[in-house]
Design a protein around this motif. Structure first.
Motif, PDB file in Angstrom:
ATOM      1  N   PRO A 252       0.817  -1.206   0.000  1.00 56.96           N
ATOM      2  CA  PRO A 252       0.000   0.000   0.000  1.00 56.96           C
ATOM      3  C   PRO A 252       0.856   1.263   0.000  1.00 56.96           C
ATOM      4  CG  PRO A 252       0.090  -0.928   2.202  1.00 56.96           C
ATOM      5  CD  PRO A 252       1.073  -1.705   1.338  1.00 56.96           C
ATOM      6  N   ILE A 253       2.168   1.121  -0.203  1.00 57.85           N
ATOM      7  CA  ILE A 253       3.105   2.243  -0.130  1.00 57.85           C
ATOM      8  C   ILE A 253       2.933   3.177  -1.325  1.00 57.85           C
ATOM      9  CG2 ILE A 253       5.579   2.833  -0.020  1.00 57.85           C
ATOM     10  CD1 ILE A 253       5.429  -0.432   1.065  1.00 57.85           C
ATOM     11  N   ASN A 254       2.505   2.614  -2.448  1.00 57.25           N
ATOM     12  CA  ASN A 254       2.337   3.430  -3.645  1.00 57.25           C
ATOM     13  C   ASN A 254       1.029   4.224  -3.630  1.00 57.25           C
ATOM     14  OD1 ASN A 254       4.750   2.556  -4.691  1.00 57.25           O
ATOM     15  ND2 ASN A 254       3.815   0.808  -5.706  1.00 57.25           N
TER      16      ASN A 254
ATOM     17  N   ALA B 225       1.489   4.212   4.576  1.00 62.47           N
ATOM     18  CA  ALA B 225       0.032   4.187   4.468  1.00 62.47           C
ATOM     19  C   ALA B 225      -0.540   2.925   5.095  1.00 62.47           C
ATOM     20  CB  ALA B 225      -0.373   4.263   3.011  1.00 62.47           C
ATOM     21  N   GLU B 226      -1.585   3.090   5.838  1.00 64.85           N
ATOM     22  CA  GLU B 226      -2.264   1.926   6.409  1.00 64.85           C
ATOM     23  C   GLU B 226      -3.767   2.127   6.307  1.00 64.85           C
ATOM     24  OE1 GLU B 226      -2.096   1.421  10.648  1.00 64.85           O
ATOM     25  OE2 GLU B 226      -1.245   3.404  10.935  1.00 64.85           O
ATOM     26  N   GLN B 227      -4.441   1.016   6.119  1.00 64.64           N
ATOM     27  CA  GLN B 227      -5.895   1.088   5.964  1.00 64.64           C
ATOM     28  C   GLN B 227      -6.552   1.114   7.333  1.00 64.64           C
ATOM     29  OE1 GLN B 227      -7.536  -1.390   2.860  1.00 64.64           O
ATOM     30  NE2 GLN B 227      -9.492  -1.471   3.888  1.00 64.64           N
ATOM     31  N   ILE B 228      -7.439   2.040   7.497  1.00 63.68           N
ATOM     32  CA  ILE B 228      -8.191   2.142   8.742  1.00 63.68           C
ATOM     33  C   ILE B 228      -9.676   2.144   8.421  1.00 63.68           C
ATOM     34  CG2 ILE B 228      -6.384   3.339  10.044  1.00 63.68           C
ATOM     35  CD1 ILE B 228      -8.251   5.916   9.439  1.00 63.68           C
ATOM     36  N   GLU B 229     -10.470   2.092   9.447  1.00 58.13           N
ATOM     37  CA  GLU B 229     -11.909   2.127   9.250  1.00 58.13           C
ATOM     38  C   GLU B 229     -12.469   3.341   9.987  1.00 58.13           C
ATOM     39  OE1 GLU B 229     -14.928  -0.993  10.589  1.00 58.13           O
ATOM     40  OE2 GLU B 229     -14.216  -1.782   8.687  1.00 58.13           O
ATOM     41  N   MET B 230     -13.306   4.061   9.289  1.00 59.37           N
ATOM     42  CA  MET B 230     -13.894   5.245   9.904  1.00 59.37           C
ATOM     43  C   MET B 230     -15.069   4.844  10.798  1.00 59.37           C
ATOM     44  SD  MET B 230     -13.654   8.171   6.997  1.00 59.37           S
ATOM     45  CE  MET B 230     -14.794   7.426   5.855  1.00 59.37           C
ATOM     46  N   LYS B 231     -15.567   5.829  11.540  1.00 58.93           N
ATOM     47  CA  LYS B 231     -16.646   5.538  12.489  1.00 58.93           C
ATOM     48  C   LYS B 231     -17.875   4.967  11.796  1.00 58.93           C
ATOM     49  CE  LYS B 231     -15.248   8.935  15.923  1.00 58.93           C
ATOM     50  NZ  LYS B 231     -15.391  10.348  16.322  1.00 58.93           N
ATOM     51  N   ASN B 232     -18.117   5.424  10.585  1.00 61.03           N
ATOM     52  CA  ASN B 232     -19.299   4.919   9.863  1.00 61.03           C
ATOM     53  C   ASN B 232     -19.018   3.610   9.126  1.00 61.03           C
ATOM     54  OD1 ASN B 232     -17.744   5.774   7.742  1.00 61.03           O
ATOM     55  ND2 ASN B 232     -19.104   7.413   7.096  1.00 61.03           N
ATOM     56  N   GLY B 233     -17.834   3.047   9.339  1.00 63.30           N
ATOM     57  CA  GLY B 233     -17.528   1.741   8.772  1.00 63.30           C
ATOM     58  C   GLY B 233     -16.903   1.767   7.397  1.00 63.30           C
ATOM     59  N   ARG B 234     -16.702   2.969   6.850  1.00 61.79           N
ATOM     60  CA  ARG B 234     -16.116   3.048   5.511  1.00 61.79           C
ATOM     61  C   ARG B 234     -14.595   2.982   5.606  1.00 61.79           C
ATOM     62  NH1 ARG B 234     -18.777   7.276   1.439  1.00 61.79           N
ATOM     63  NH2 ARG B 234     -17.404   6.125   0.091  1.00 61.79           N
ATOM     64  N   PRO B 235     -13.965   2.375   4.621  1.00 62.62           N
ATOM     65  CA  PRO B 235     -12.507   2.261   4.663  1.00 62.62           C
ATOM     66  C   PRO B 235     -11.835   3.569   4.285  1.00 62.62           C
ATOM     67  CG  PRO B 235     -13.339   1.238   2.676  1.00 62.62           C
ATOM     68  CD  PRO B 235     -14.542   1.700   3.452  1.00 62.62           C
ATOM     69  N   ALA B 236     -10.676   3.802   4.877  1.00 64.83           N
ATOM     70  CA  ALA B 236      -9.900   4.996   4.581  1.00 64.83           C
ATOM     71  C   ALA B 236      -8.419   4.659   4.716  1.00 64.83           C
ATOM     72  CB  ALA B 236     -10.275   6.121   5.531  1.00 64.83           C
ATOM     73  N   MET B 237      -7.593   5.496   4.115  1.00 67.16           N
ATOM     74  CA  MET B 237      -6.153   5.313   4.221  1.00 67.16           C
ATOM     75  C   MET B 237      -5.561   6.441   5.043  1.00 67.16           C
ATOM     76  SD  MET B 237      -5.384   2.533   2.610  1.00 67.16           S
ATOM     77  CE  MET B 237      -3.611   2.600   2.326  1.00 67.16           C
ATOM     78  N   LYS B 238      -4.659   6.083   5.931  1.00 66.34           N
ATOM     79  CA  LYS B 238      -4.002   7.068   6.778  1.00 66.34           C
ATOM     80  C   LYS B 238      -2.500   6.942   6.560  1.00 66.34           C
ATOM     81  CE  LYS B 238      -3.295   6.856  11.259  1.00 66.34           C
ATOM     82  NZ  LYS B 238      -3.525   6.619  12.697  1.00 66.34           N
ATOM     83  N   GLY B 239      -1.845   8.087   6.389  1.00 67.54           N
ATOM     84  CA  GLY B 239      -0.402   8.048   6.184  1.00 67.54           C
ATOM     85  C   GLY B 239       0.189   9.436   6.291  1.00 67.54           C
ATOM     86  N   LYS B 240       1.435   9.542   5.878  1.00 66.37           N
ATOM     87  CA  LYS B 240       2.116  10.830   5.921  1.00 66.37           C
ATOM     88  C   LYS B 240       2.640  11.170   4.545  1.00 66.37           C
ATOM     89  CE  LYS B 240       3.562  11.103  10.741  1.00 66.37           C
ATOM     90  NZ  LYS B 240       4.685  11.038  11.682  1.00 66.37           N
ATOM     91  N   CYS B 241       2.651  12.456   4.258  1.00 61.06           N
ATOM     92  CA  CYS B 241       3.185  12.918   2.981  1.00 61.06           C
ATOM     93  C   CYS B 241       4.669  12.575   2.913  1.00 61.06           C
ATOM     94  CB  CYS B 241       2.971  14.421   2.840  1.00 61.06           C
ATOM     95  SG  CYS B 241       3.743  15.110   1.373  1.00 61.06           S
TER      96      CYS B 241
ATOM     97  N   PHE C  83      -4.923  11.852   4.824  1.00 60.84           N
ATOM     98  CA  PHE C  83      -6.098  11.023   5.053  1.00 60.84           C
ATOM     99  C   PHE C  83      -6.859  10.922   3.754  1.00 60.84           C
ATOM    100  CE2 PHE C  83     -10.378  10.157   6.631  1.00 60.84           C
ATOM    101  CZ  PHE C  83     -10.118   9.179   7.569  1.00 60.84           C
ATOM    102  N   LYS C  84      -7.196   9.725   3.376  1.00 59.00           N
ATOM    103  CA  LYS C  84      -7.897   9.549   2.111  1.00 59.00           C
ATOM    104  C   LYS C  84      -9.057   8.584   2.311  1.00 59.00           C
ATOM    105  CE  LYS C  84      -7.210   8.408  -2.727  1.00 59.00           C
ATOM    106  NZ  LYS C  84      -6.420   7.602  -3.663  1.00 59.00           N
ATOM    107  N   ILE C  85     -10.232   9.049   1.969  1.00 63.92           N
ATOM    108  CA  ILE C  85     -11.407   8.189   2.061  1.00 63.92           C
ATOM    109  C   ILE C  85     -11.468   7.305   0.830  1.00 63.92           C
ATOM    110  CG2 ILE C  85     -13.935   8.146   2.181  1.00 63.92           C
ATOM    111  CD1 ILE C  85     -13.623  11.019   3.524  1.00 63.92           C
TER     112      ILE C  85
END
Ligand SMILES: [Zn+2]
Length: 86
Positions: free
Chosen positions: A34-36, A53-69, A77-79
């Protein structure tokens, strides 16, 4: 004649195995890389590569990506749409 039959069986087994291995390698590349990931950096005001980058789950259950520039280190943060999530 019997040895020919065994050899053909072994050959089929080997073909199946190589197809399975290629498929496993392909899956490994897709899911362990998921680095790319690209996201929009508010500080750079541009699309930047997302480091760590790592995949997380938002409060409403939708997937999102969290990482650093990768350029400035600002949190990104990317939904994701549900179809992007594996
Ligand atoms: Zn940045």
């Amino acid at each position: 004649m019997r040895s020919f039959f065994i050899m053909r069986k072994m050959y089929q087994w080997w073909v199946n195995l190589s197809i399975f291995l290629k498929f496993a390698i392909f899956l490994g590349i897709v899911f362990s890389n998921p680095i790319n990931m690209e996201g929009y950096c508010v500080k750079c005001r541009a699309k930047c590569e997302m480091a760590g980058a790592e995949q997380i789950e938002m409060k409403n259950g939708r997937p999102a990506m969290k990482g650093k520039c990768s350029k400035c280190g600002t949190g990104m943060f990317k939904i994701m749409s549900p179809k992007d999530a594996a």
